[in-house]
Design a protein around this motif. Structure first.
Motif, short mmCIF file in Angstrom:
data_model
loop_
_atom_site.label_atom_id
_atom_site.label_comp_id
_atom_site.label_asym_id
_atom_site.label_seq_id
_atom_site.Cartn_x
_atom_site.Cartn_y
_atom_site.Cartn_z
N LEU A 1 0.80 -1.21 0.00
CA LEU A 1 0.00 0.00 0.00
C LEU A 1 0.84 1.27 0.00
O LEU A 1 0.30 2.38 -0.06
N ARG A 2 2.16 1.13 0.08
CA ARG A 2 3.02 2.31 0.14
C ARG A 2 3.03 3.04 -1.20
O ARG A 2 2.96 2.43 -2.27
N ARG A 3 3.12 4.36 -1.13
CA ARG A 3 3.09 5.20 -2.31
C ARG A 3 4.22 6.22 -2.24
O ARG A 3 4.71 6.53 -1.16
N PRO A 4 4.62 6.79 -3.39
CA PRO A 4 5.65 7.84 -3.35
C PRO A 4 5.15 9.06 -2.59
O PRO A 4 3.95 9.25 -2.38
N LYS A 5 6.10 9.90 -2.19
CA LYS A 5 5.76 11.15 -1.52
C LYS A 5 4.80 11.94 -2.41
O LYS A 5 4.97 12.03 -3.62
N PHE A 6 3.78 12.53 -1.79
CA PHE A 6 2.74 13.22 -2.56
C PHE A 6 3.28 14.47 -3.24
O PHE A 6 2.98 14.73 -4.40
N VAL A 7 4.06 15.28 -2.51
CA VAL A 7 4.69 16.46 -3.10
C VAL A 7 6.10 16.57 -2.57
O VAL A 7 6.40 16.10 -1.47
N GLU A 8 6.99 17.17 -3.34
CA GLU A 8 8.31 17.53 -2.87
C GLU A 8 8.22 18.91 -2.23
O GLU A 8 7.89 19.90 -2.90
N ARG A 9 8.49 19.00 -0.95
CA ARG A 9 8.23 20.22 -0.20
C ARG A 9 8.94 21.44 -0.79
O ARG A 9 8.34 22.49 -0.99
N ILE A 10 10.25 21.32 -1.05
CA ILE A 10 11.02 22.48 -1.49
C ILE A 10 10.54 22.95 -2.86
O ILE A 10 10.37 24.15 -3.11
N ASP A 11 10.29 22.00 -3.77
CA ASP A 11 9.81 22.38 -5.09
C ASP A 11 8.43 23.01 -5.02
O ASP A 11 8.11 23.96 -5.75
#
Length: 346
Positions: free
Chosen positions: A103-113
């Motif tokens: 159920l793991r997924r990639p990070k939803f957003v890259e904070r710095i970008d």
């Protein structure tokens, strides 16, 4: 002449995080009471119609005055806090189970970008200590996702139908009313194992209105929302305690929330071993506490709790951040809200 009151009281400290993780989990000793799940899942919220569309009804807003210095010291109910409730039908685990690999997924957003942060501006300090989890054991099941017209955040059960969350999550309206609020304990990617509940009354000390939180609001950025059904009878609930500055710097606290960066607010995270530092110029009755736990919008309203004798007690909720620190909000006034809400609407 009025005697000066010492508000820097010392109370027994909670267990350090390393000691909590050594505690043995416990299996449920009874079955879920018959009909409880069906009752929680089948109840529909009260609705209103606006411009031909139906919406959940908002809440009545009840202001409770801030505690005086004397009351903060002499009110035995507030000093004692409120007790946790661990139902016999739930398992107890002191470390949250990480979500399954499938159920793991990639990070939803890259904070710095996403935010174009300035150099040195942080809400994540060092390696990110947050971990996405899924657990229906206690106390994890007491936490959940809060939704209102302002967006989504986090909160925790502190009574049979009593939700603790951030004041700035509330859609404050005129005439002592608020917009609708929905709470889904252990929300995970759209699933609601205990159903959802809606607010009917909101107890507050200060109306905190986003997008900013000023220095006074940061001391009172919490509310207790009375829900339309006894969700806590299924999930259990945490106790609450008044924060003491004598606990500053101790790696005692655990936090849960629904961050927008890692999970898009769809799956919860937890982090343990967080230290809080109460501001020295404010009394323990209401204060902002700086910390370097890892947070992102969506975690607002999520609790910071510690363990006394193996039971969890919330002392603060996630409130705000600036370029160098994150901030939680709590104190005796938080406990006072919980007591008032539970006494007036059990």
């Amino acid at each position: 002449m009025e005697a000066e009151l010492d508000l820097s009281r010392e109370f027994p400290s909670p267990s350090l995080n390393d000691d909590v993780l050594k505690l043995k989990p416990r299996k449920a000793s009874a079955k879920l009471p018959a009909g409880l799940a069906e009752k929680l899942l089948s109840q529909a919220p009260a609705m209103i119609e606006v411009d031909g569309r139906s919406y959940p009804r908002g809440t009545e807003a009840v202001e409770i005055k801030a505690l005086s210095k004397a009351a903060a010291l002499t009110d035995k109910g507030v000093e004692a806090g409120t007790e946790a409730y661990i139902p016999e039908h739930v398992d107890v685990e002191f470390a949250a189970r990480l979500e399954p690999a499938s159920l793991r997924r990639p990070k939803f957003v890259e904070r710095i970008d996403y935010t174009q942060e300035q150099p040195g501006a942080k809400t994540i300090f060092g390696a990110d200590g947050r971990r996405v989890f899924y657990s229906t054991a206690y106390p994890w099941r007491c936490n959940g996702r809060v939704e209102s017209a302002l967006g989504s955040g986090s909160g925790v059960m502190v009574g049979p139908r009593h939700l603790l969350t951030a004041s700035h999550m509330i859609d404050w309206r005129p005439n002592n009313t608020t917009g609708w609020l929905k709470f889904t304990p252990m929300y995970y990617n759209g699933s609601a194992p205990f159903g959802s509940a809606f607010g009917v009354r909101t107890y507050f000390k200060v109306k905190v209105t986003p997008p900013t939180v000023d220095s006074n609001e940061a001391k009172f950025d919490y509310v207790v929302v009375v829900l339309d059904r006894p969700t806590g009878n299924a999930t259990g609930w945490m106790g609450t305690k008044s924060y003491s500055d004598s606990w500053d710097g101790g790696a005692y606290w655990t936090h849960v929330g629904y961050p927008g960066d890692l999970t898009g607010g769809q799956r919860p995270i937890w982090q343990g071993g967080i230290a809080l530092d109460g501001d020295f110029w404010s009394p323990d009755s209401h204060e902002s506490m700086s910390h370097q736990g890892d947070v992102w919008p969506g975690q607002s309203g999520g609790p910071f709790w510690g363990y006394w004798d193996g039971q969890p007690y919330a002392v603060a909720v996630q409130s705000a951040h600036n370029p160098s620190n994150n901030f939680a909000s709590g104190g005796s006034d938080l406990v006072d809200l919980v007591i008032r809400a539970r006494n007036e609407l059990p």
